[in-house]
Scaffold this motif. Sequence first.
Motif, PDB file in Angstrom:
ATOM      1  N   GLN A  64       0.784  -1.210  -0.018  1.00 18.92           N
ATOM      2  CA  GLN A  64      -0.149  -0.076  -0.196  1.00 18.92           C
ATOM      3  C   GLN A  64       0.730   1.455  -0.008  1.00 18.92           C
ATOM      4  OE1 GLN A  64      -1.544   1.759   3.637  1.00 18.92           O
ATOM      5  NE2 GLN A  64      -1.780  -0.317   4.535  1.00 18.92           N
ATOM      6  N   TRP A  77       5.443   3.775   0.299  1.00 19.92           N
ATOM      7  CA  TRP A  77       4.953   2.664   0.084  1.00 19.92           C
ATOM      8  C   TRP A  77       5.484   1.737   1.220  1.00 19.92           C
ATOM      9  CZ3 TRP A  77       1.628   0.694  -3.509  1.00 19.92           C
ATOM     10  CH2 TRP A  77       1.501   1.535  -4.766  1.00 19.92           C
ATOM     11  N   SER A  80       1.421  -4.301   3.556  1.00 21.56           N
ATOM     12  CA  SER A  80      -0.034  -4.426   3.084  1.00 21.56           C
ATOM     13  C   SER A  80      -0.689  -3.559   4.238  1.00 21.56           C
ATOM     14  CB  SER A  80      -0.420  -5.997   3.076  1.00 21.56           C
ATOM     15  OG  SER A  80       0.257  -6.726   2.371  1.00 21.56           O
ATOM     16  N   CYS A  81      -0.714  -3.963   5.461  1.00 23.74           N
ATOM     17  CA  CYS A  81      -1.408  -2.775   6.409  1.00 23.74           C
ATOM     18  C   CYS A  81      -0.407  -3.094   7.745  1.00 23.74           C
ATOM     19  CB  CYS A  81      -2.836  -3.368   6.645  1.00 23.74           C
ATOM     20  SG  CYS A  81      -3.056  -4.867   7.483  1.00 23.74           S
ATOM     21  N   ILE A 141     -10.091  -0.730   0.157  1.00 26.91           N
ATOM     22  CA  ILE A 141      -9.012  -0.026   0.898  1.00 26.91           C
ATOM     23  C   ILE A 141      -9.769   1.369   1.575  1.00 26.91           C
ATOM     24  CG2 ILE A 141      -7.475  -0.468  -0.505  1.00 26.91           C
ATOM     25  CD1 ILE A 141      -7.490   2.444  -1.622  1.00 26.91           C
ATOM     26  N   ILE A 146      -5.286   4.908   2.948  1.00 31.39           N
ATOM     27  CA  ILE A 146      -4.347   4.270   1.795  1.00 31.39           C
ATOM     28  C   ILE A 146      -4.605   5.187   0.528  1.00 31.39           C
ATOM     29  CG2 ILE A 146      -3.960   2.399   0.435  1.00 31.39           C
ATOM     30  CD1 ILE A 146      -4.905   0.579   2.801  1.00 31.39           C
ATOM     31  N   TYR A 149      -2.796   0.979  -3.868  1.00 27.93           N
ATOM     32  CA  TYR A 149      -2.343  -0.164  -3.525  1.00 27.93           C
ATOM     33  C   TYR A 149      -1.875  -1.022  -4.727  1.00 27.93           C
ATOM     34  CZ  TYR A 149      -6.490  -3.105  -4.552  1.00 27.93           C
ATOM     35  OH  TYR A 149      -7.476  -3.677  -5.221  1.00 27.93           O
TER      36      TYR A 149
END
Length: 184
Positions: A64, A77, A80-81, A141, A146, A149
């Motif tokens: 993300q 960047w 992912s989370c 998202i 975010i 992604y």
Amino acid sequence: FHSPVFNTLLVMQTTNPKDELFDLVDEDDKIIGQALRWKVHADKSLIHRSVTVLVFRNGQLLLQKRSRTKDTYPLYWTSSCSGHVTAGDSYEETAKRELSEELGLKIKGRLTFLGKDLISFPEETEIMATYCYETSDPVSIAKKEIAAYKLYSLNKSFFTKIIPRLKITPDLRFIIKKYLKKSV
């Protein structure tokens, strides 16, 4: 003053609550007190907890791009989370909450624990628990969290061409070296 570590120009508009309460821990991850989010981000000696989750969708890693309203590393960047563990919560509870809040994912399968590491950043120090989650479910998202992604195959090109061109967070750089390079 503008820093990717602490974006003071956007603090007033941040999506991160400055009054969030975190457990303080020692280097062995034993709770020794509590402090507010803004304080731990301003004092590197205050070790607190965080999580990061690597989500794989159909064999590809989801990364993300953090929103411009994040209080640390906006528009970088990252995994992912991720998120900080609020006082009284566990690492796994936080990982599941972040998957739901940031990506709209509900855990159906196994959330795999990869490890815990003491990480020191320019402005803060955390014990970061890293998890992995595989899913084929669609992602939804949270646009306040975010900016974008993208899915990536973990091949030689990812490590030699893609990652060097992206502006990435220090924790993603650490995760790549410790957990992902072994996969190629």
